[in-house]
Design a protein around this motif. Structure first.
Motif, mmCIF file in Angstrom:
data_model
loop_
_atom_site.group_PDB
_atom_site.id
_atom_site.type_symbol
_atom_site.label_atom_id
_atom_site.label_comp_id
_atom_site.label_asym_id
_atom_site.label_seq_id
_atom_site.Cartn_x
_atom_site.Cartn_y
_atom_site.Cartn_z
ATOM 1 N N VAL A 98 113.526 5.371 41.044
ATOM 2 C CA VAL A 98 113.194 4.038 41.278
ATOM 3 C C VAL A 98 112.073 3.948 42.433
ATOM 4 O O VAL A 98 112.256 4.458 43.387
ATOM 5 N N VAL A 99 110.854 3.617 41.993
ATOM 6 C CA VAL A 99 109.751 3.605 42.883
ATOM 7 C C VAL A 99 109.774 1.844 43.350
ATOM 8 O O VAL A 99 109.426 1.258 42.195
ATOM 9 N N SER A 100 110.024 1.635 44.440
ATOM 10 C CA SER A 100 109.842 0.337 45.101
ATOM 11 C C SER A 100 108.732 -0.021 45.841
ATOM 12 O O SER A 100 108.255 0.833 46.784
ATOM 13 N N ILE A 101 108.017 -0.848 45.365
ATOM 14 C CA ILE A 101 106.593 -1.399 46.176
ATOM 15 C C ILE A 101 106.751 -2.759 46.487
ATOM 16 O O ILE A 101 107.211 -3.896 45.883
ATOM 17 N N SER A 102 106.559 -2.811 48.048
ATOM 18 C CA SER A 102 106.452 -4.286 48.830
ATOM 19 C C SER A 102 105.319 -4.906 47.996
ATOM 20 O O SER A 102 104.140 -4.523 47.961
ATOM 21 N N LYS A 103 105.466 -6.365 48.509
ATOM 22 C CA LYS A 103 104.434 -7.347 48.158
ATOM 23 C C LYS A 103 103.558 -6.863 49.494
ATOM 24 O O LYS A 103 103.879 -6.667 50.462
ATOM 25 N N GLY A 104 102.140 -6.826 48.815
ATOM 26 C CA GLY A 104 101.366 -6.682 50.011
ATOM 27 C C GLY A 104 100.789 -7.569 51.165
ATOM 28 O O GLY A 104 100.928 -8.621 50.721
ATOM 29 N N ILE A 105 100.388 -6.818 52.341
ATOM 30 C CA ILE A 105 99.881 -7.993 53.435
ATOM 31 C C ILE A 105 98.460 -8.031 53.547
ATOM 32 O O ILE A 105 97.850 -8.635 54.121
ATOM 33 N N SER A 106 98.015 -7.105 52.696
ATOM 34 C CA SER A 106 96.244 -6.975 52.969
ATOM 35 C C SER A 106 95.714 -6.803 51.417
ATOM 36 O O SER A 106 95.045 -6.302 51.065
ATOM 37 N N LYS A 107 96.006 -8.046 50.882
ATOM 38 C CA LYS A 107 95.598 -8.357 49.675
ATOM 39 C C LYS A 107 93.984 -8.577 49.578
ATOM 40 O O LYS A 107 93.698 -9.101 50.638
ATOM 41 N N PRO A 108 93.336 -8.295 48.740
ATOM 42 C CA PRO A 108 93.875 -8.108 47.179
ATOM 43 C C PRO A 108 93.641 -6.250 47.459
ATOM 44 O O PRO A 108 92.895 -5.690 48.205
ATOM 45 N N TYR A 109 94.698 -5.642 46.567
ATOM 46 C CA TYR A 109 94.632 -4.332 46.444
ATOM 47 C C TYR A 109 93.806 -3.864 45.479
ATOM 48 O O TYR A 109 93.802 -4.787 44.204
ATOM 49 N N MET A 110 93.172 -2.681 45.221
ATOM 50 C CA MET A 110 92.360 -2.514 44.226
ATOM 51 C C MET A 110 92.764 -0.892 44.064
ATOM 52 O O MET A 110 93.177 -0.147 44.747
#
Length: 143
Positions: A98-110
């Motif tokens: 299970v790979v959990s990815i948090s909501k990003g705070i430095s959007k946009p991610y590329m």
């Protein structure tokens, strides 16, 4: 995460927060999925479960290989880099990662090619509209 919780998620099926993968061998596909979660509300990738919800499991060799791929992808293929959390849950058919990815705070991610991915229901898509990309910059207070 408990195995019973995974079984409940499987029963509900894939959605904007949960994605099933039988196995992962393509780092670019993993990158796009992780970027989409960061640019949306975060989520989890369950590796060792096929799209029909059947737990196929992973071997110990698969777990080592995929752990390395997740780590390399998070630090080298995503800008800015992210820090996923990985859990290994044992089932009779093998390990489910299970790979959990948090909501990003430095959007946009590329991704490494500069593509911006977002979740669209249970799928992902490239963000192409200027307004959508501007909203991501605004949400991280970069504009």
């Amino acid at each position: 995460m408990e195995s019973s919780e995974i079984i409940e998620i499987i029963a509900r099926g894939e959605d904007s927060k949960n994605q099933f993968k039988e196995n992962i061998s393509n780092a670019d596909s993993l990158t796009a999925e992780m970027v989409a979660f960061c640019n949306s509300d975060g989520g989890r990738i369950f590796i060792g479960i096929n799209d029909d919800g059947v737990i196929t499991g992973l071997s110990s060799d698969d777990v080592r290989r995929i752990n390395q791929m997740v780590s390399n992808t998070a630090s080298q293929n995503i800008r800015p880099a992210v820090n996923p959390i990985v859990e290994n849950i044992m089932f009779a058919s093998g390990v489910v990662m299970v790979v959990s990815i948090s909501k990003g705070i430095s959007k946009p991610y590329m991704d490494k090619d500069g593509a911006i991915w977002v979740k669209s229901g249970a799928d992902k898509r490239r963000a192409t509209s200027r307004e959508e990309i501007q909203r991501m910059f605004q949400s991280s207070s970069l504009i």
